[in-house]
Design an enzyme around this catalytic site. Structure first.
Site, mmCIF file in Angstrom:
data_model
loop_
_atom_site.group_PDB
_atom_site.id
_atom_site.type_symbol
_atom_site.label_atom_id
_atom_site.label_comp_id
_atom_site.label_asym_id
_atom_site.label_seq_id
_atom_site.Cartn_x
_atom_site.Cartn_y
_atom_site.Cartn_z
ATOM 1 N N PRO A 41 -2.572 8.053 -1.961
ATOM 2 C CA PRO A 41 -3.143 7.356 -0.811
ATOM 3 C C PRO A 41 -2.561 7.936 0.483
ATOM 4 O O PRO A 41 -1.359 7.902 0.705
ATOM 5 C CB PRO A 41 -2.700 5.906 -1.021
ATOM 6 C CG PRO A 41 -2.268 5.840 -2.455
ATOM 7 C CD PRO A 41 -1.734 7.196 -2.778
ATOM 8 N N GLY B 297 -5.335 13.990 7.450
ATOM 9 C CA GLY B 297 -5.759 12.713 6.867
ATOM 10 C C GLY B 297 -4.676 11.667 7.044
ATOM 11 O O GLY B 297 -4.953 10.536 7.481
ATOM 12 N N ASN C 166 -4.449 21.519 10.183
ATOM 13 C CA ASN C 166 -5.504 22.540 10.005
ATOM 14 C C ASN C 166 -6.838 22.060 10.585
ATOM 15 O O ASN C 166 -7.848 22.764 10.496
ATOM 16 C CB ASN C 166 -5.624 22.972 8.536
ATOM 17 C CG ASN C 166 -5.958 21.811 7.607
ATOM 18 O OD1 ASN C 166 -6.528 20.808 8.045
ATOM 19 N ND2 ASN C 166 -5.621 21.941 6.337
ATOM 20 N N HIS D 138 -10.617 22.184 0.332
ATOM 21 C CA HIS D 138 -9.552 21.154 0.243
ATOM 22 C C HIS D 138 -9.095 20.880 -1.192
ATOM 23 O O HIS D 138 -7.917 20.915 -1.494
ATOM 24 C CB HIS D 138 -10.015 19.851 0.891
ATOM 25 C CG HIS D 138 -9.208 18.660 0.478
ATOM 26 N ND1 HIS D 138 -8.021 18.326 1.092
ATOM 27 C CD2 HIS D 138 -9.390 17.749 -0.512
ATOM 28 C CE1 HIS D 138 -7.520 17.258 0.503
ATOM 29 N NE2 HIS D 138 -8.330 16.886 -0.470
ATOM 30 N N ARG E 288 10.550 -21.792 -0.882
ATOM 31 C CA ARG E 288 11.012 -20.736 0.043
ATOM 32 C C ARG E 288 12.483 -20.976 0.388
ATOM 33 O O ARG E 288 13.259 -20.051 0.574
ATOM 34 C CB ARG E 288 10.157 -20.679 1.321
ATOM 35 C CG ARG E 288 10.252 -21.897 2.186
ATOM 36 C CD ARG E 288 9.652 -21.708 3.573
ATOM 37 N NE ARG E 288 9.586 -22.983 4.269
ATOM 38 C CZ ARG E 288 9.323 -23.125 5.548
ATOM 39 N NH1 ARG E 288 9.109 -22.078 6.294
ATOM 40 N NH2 ARG E 288 9.274 -24.307 6.097
ATOM 41 N N GLU F 203 3.315 -5.077 8.170
ATOM 42 C CA GLU F 203 3.446 -5.387 6.744
ATOM 43 C C GLU F 203 3.299 -4.151 5.861
ATOM 44 O O GLU F 203 4.057 -3.967 4.911
ATOM 45 C CB GLU F 203 2.411 -6.450 6.316
ATOM 46 C CG GLU F 203 2.628 -7.836 6.909
ATOM 47 C CD GLU F 203 2.049 -7.981 8.308
ATOM 48 O OE1 GLU F 203 1.392 -7.034 8.812
ATOM 49 O OE2 GLU F 203 2.237 -9.053 8.919
ATOM 50 N N PHE G 224 -0.674 -12.506 3.791
ATOM 51 C CA PHE G 224 -0.607 -11.151 4.358
ATOM 52 C C PHE G 224 -0.174 -10.103 3.336
ATOM 53 O O PHE G 224 0.019 -8.934 3.685
ATOM 54 C CB PHE G 224 0.287 -11.130 5.600
ATOM 55 C CG PHE G 224 -0.206 -12.056 6.678
ATOM 56 C CD1 PHE G 224 -1.554 -12.064 7.023
ATOM 57 C CD2 PHE G 224 0.650 -12.937 7.323
ATOM 58 C CE1 PHE G 224 -2.040 -12.936 7.991
ATOM 59 C CE2 PHE G 224 0.170 -13.813 8.289
ATOM 60 C CZ PHE G 224 -1.175 -13.816 8.621
ATOM 61 N N HIS H 166 4.579 -19.646 1.868
ATOM 62 C CA HIS H 166 3.435 -20.377 2.402
ATOM 63 C C HIS H 166 2.242 -20.259 1.451
ATOM 64 O O HIS H 166 1.119 -19.930 1.839
ATOM 65 C CB HIS H 166 3.095 -19.916 3.826
ATOM 66 C CG HIS H 166 4.183 -20.245 4.807
ATOM 67 N ND1 HIS H 166 5.456 -19.744 4.682
ATOM 68 C CD2 HIS H 166 4.186 -21.036 5.903
ATOM 69 C CE1 HIS H 166 6.214 -20.207 5.655
ATOM 70 N NE2 HIS H 166 5.464 -21.008 6.411
HETATM 71 C C1 LIG Z 1 -6.057 6.199 1.868
HETATM 72 C C2 LIG Z 1 -6.903 7.326 1.421
HETATM 73 N N1 LIG Z 1 -8.166 7.412 1.867
HETATM 74 C C3 LIG Z 1 -8.965 8.428 1.463
HETATM 75 C C4 LIG Z 1 -8.517 9.369 0.585
HETATM 76 C C5 LIG Z 1 -9.429 10.479 0.096
HETATM 77 N N2 LIG Z 1 -9.047 11.770 0.724
HETATM 78 C C6 LIG Z 1 -8.296 12.635 0.050
HETATM 79 S S1 LIG Z 1 -7.891 13.948 0.993
HETATM 80 C C7 LIG Z 1 -8.748 13.357 2.327
HETATM 81 C C8 LIG Z 1 -8.755 14.091 3.639
HETATM 82 C C9 LIG Z 1 -7.692 15.108 3.686
HETATM 83 O O1 LIG Z 1 -7.593 15.750 4.908
HETATM 84 P P1 LIG Z 1 -6.269 16.551 5.201
HETATM 85 O O2 LIG Z 1 -5.114 15.674 5.081
HETATM 86 O O3 LIG Z 1 -6.457 17.229 6.517
HETATM 87 O O4 LIG Z 1 -6.233 17.597 4.016
HETATM 88 P P2 LIG Z 1 -6.538 19.157 4.097
HETATM 89 O O5 LIG Z 1 -7.797 19.306 4.844
HETATM 90 O O6 LIG Z 1 -5.396 19.768 4.821
HETATM 91 O O7 LIG Z 1 -6.625 19.598 2.673
HETATM 92 C C10 LIG Z 1 -9.347 12.142 2.011
HETATM 93 C C11 LIG Z 1 -10.166 11.368 2.957
HETATM 94 C C12 LIG Z 1 -7.172 9.235 0.117
HETATM 95 N N3 LIG Z 1 -6.629 10.089 -0.748
HETATM 96 N N4 LIG Z 1 -6.392 8.238 0.577
#
Ligand SMILES: Cc1ncc(C[n+]2csc(CCOP(=O)(O)OP(=O)(O)O)c2C)c(N)n1
Length: 460
Positions: free
Chosen positions: A27, A68, A97, A172, A265, A319, A345, A369
């Site tokens: 993630p 990302g 990149n 990618h 609690r 959180e 939460f 809570h």
């Molecule tokens: C929270 C989350 N949302 C979506 C994804 C799906 N996902 C995997 S890689 C990516 C984008 C990656 O972009 P970047 O970090 O720039 O990787 P690069 O282009 O350098 O390979 C996404 C949206 C994920 N792994 N985790």
């Protein structure tokens, strides 16, 4: 074998599954929280165990992120805390990149990232990420002197060298394919051989291995000498590493007086404070609710940029970062972090809970809570579906103690579970029942047991 199940290069490497992997990835953004937690953990160990003569814990935490990650909210939360705590042992390398999965980042982002990070309190460097000399020079500079967390913006080209795919989001997560691979090797002057590794690369890494082994031997010698000269500190360190519980803990907790009725609690807070005295690996924090979720360790100080000897974290209203930082702290392996917020939460930090569960991380959540008896806050704060949804996460131990007796046993269950535990606790007073005053084995560990049996015979 790229992105294949069971290979050394799976889609998303996991801790305890693939050798050399220090934290589960997948993630986006989560890793920055992990690294902040690890950096905090190392600062705590340094404050606690380094002496004038021995600097056992003086390493840095290096973490790699992409575009990302940079877009994720949790990265802002965690970076903001890193800047606030002036983590001078954290180095984030940002592989910029400018491409993510759907295409160029310019389609959705136009912020000034460097200014954002300077505002958080980071030192920011910018380099050509393909220029080895620039990389080397930057790392040398940071090693010489670092007073704040560092962000290195490394400008790169995705798939560099591939004649038709470089600079494209298509590269990618997919292999180049046989033809493009051939063309790429030609373009960057590599022989057309499968898994070709040059002799220079082999010998470079052989030398590196020797150097690293030597460093490890030196550290181990240093550690032994430190242990001999500082037996009390060594004892404390061993306790933190082993996380063993006193043999009499169940009895001690049973003997621990508690008023009745008492909100769970409150009873949980009393147990936590009692445990903090005997278990040096327990650290506690809250997302700005410590007065309500009762996670504060009263006899201990707060962790601040100038005091890593404290044992309380104030995460602010963050959180998700709290969850990911707790995961990072747990990965250091000398801590069981406790963190608290309102049960409702837990949604905000759900992915951190899920990753902790998947990675067997020992984190204890004090979620208070519970349900509709939370007081004045109304429907937005009423945790109705949350227990069911937490229970659906594999390897998350979810305990909703009925009263103070069960709270005591719940803590033992939490401290012995290899994985995270969510304690679901009330704001309203709960009467302490005679029937729950049983051992962990006879009671809580069963998950459910008969407290009162029906008196009338059931009709057929
Ligand atoms: C929270 C989350 N949302 C979506 C994804 C799906 N996902 C995997 S890689 C990516 C984008 C990656 O972009 P970047 O970090 O720039 O990787 P690069 O282009 O350098 O390979 C996404 C949206 C994920 N792994 N985790």
């Amino acid at each position: 074998f790229f992105r294949q199940f069971g290979s050394k290069t799976p889609g998303h490497p996991e801790v305890h599954v693939t050798d050399g992997v220090e934290a589960t990835t997948g993630p986006l953004g989560h890793g920055i929280g992990n690294s902040v937690g690890m950096a905090i953990g190392m600062k705590i160990l340094a404050a606690k165990f380094n002496t004038d003569k021995y600097k056992l814990f003086d390493n840095k935490i290096y973490t790699l992120m992409g575009d990302g990650c940079m877009m994720e909210g949790v990265v802002s939360e965690a970076s903001s805390i890193a800047g606030h705590l002036r983590l001078d042992n954290l180095v984030i390398i940002y592989d910029s990149n400018k491409i993510s999965l759907d295409g160029p980042v310019s389609e959705n982002t136009s912020e000034d990232t460097k200014a954002r990070y300077r505002a958080y309190g980071f030192d920011v460097f910018e380099i050509d990420g393909h220029d080895f000399e620039a990389i080397d020079a930057t790392f040398k500079e940071i090693k010489k002197k670092q007073t704040k967390p560092v962000l290195i913006v490394a400008n790169t080209i995705i798939g560099k060298g591939s004649p038709h795919m470089s600079g494209s989001h298509k590269v990618h997560g997919a292999p180049l394919g046989a033809e493009e691979l051939k063309a790429t090797k030609k373009a960057i002057n590599l022989p057309d051989e499968e898994f070709y590794v040059s002799k220079e690369v082999y010998s470079f890494f052989e030398d590196k291995q020797k150097q690293q082994n030597k460093l490890e031997d030196e550290w181990n010698e240093n550690f032994s000498a430190w242990a001999k000269e500082n037996p009390k500190l060594f004892e404390e360190f061993k306790k933190m590493q082993s996380k063993t519980l006193p043999v009499s803990l169940e009895k001690d907790l049973k003997d621990f007086e508690m008023k009745t009725p008492i909100a769970s609690r409150e009873s949980s807070s009393k147990v936590l404070n009692y445990l903090a005295d005997v278990l040096p690996f327990l650290y506690s924090g809250s997302a700005d609710l410590s007065s309500s979720d009762k996670t504060y360790l009263n006899k201990f100080e707060q962790i601040t940029f100038s005091n890593f000897k404290g044992r309380n974290f104030k995460f602010g209203v963050r959180e998700f970062a709290m969850g990911t930082i707790s995961n990072g702290l747990s990965l250091v392996d000398t801590f069981i972090p406790v963190c608290g917020t309102f049960l409702v939460f837990s949604d905000y930090m759900r992915n951190a809970i899920r990753i902790a569960s998947l990675s067997d991380l020992r984190v204890i959540y004090q979620f208070t809570h519970d349900s509709i008896f939370l007081g004045e806050d109304g429907p937005t704060h009423q945790a109705v579906e949350h227990v069911a949804s937490l229970r659906s996460i594999p390897n998350l131990q979810v305990i909703r103690p009925a009263d103070a007796n069960e709270v005591k046993m719940a803590w033992i269950a939490a401290l012995t579970h290899i994985g995270p535990t969510a304690l679901i606790l009330s704001r309203q007073g709960l009467p302490t029942l005679d029937e729950t005053n049983v051992s962990l084995e006879e009671g809580l560990s069963k998950g459910a047991y008969i407290v009162k049996k029906e008196k009338t015979k059931q009709k057929d």
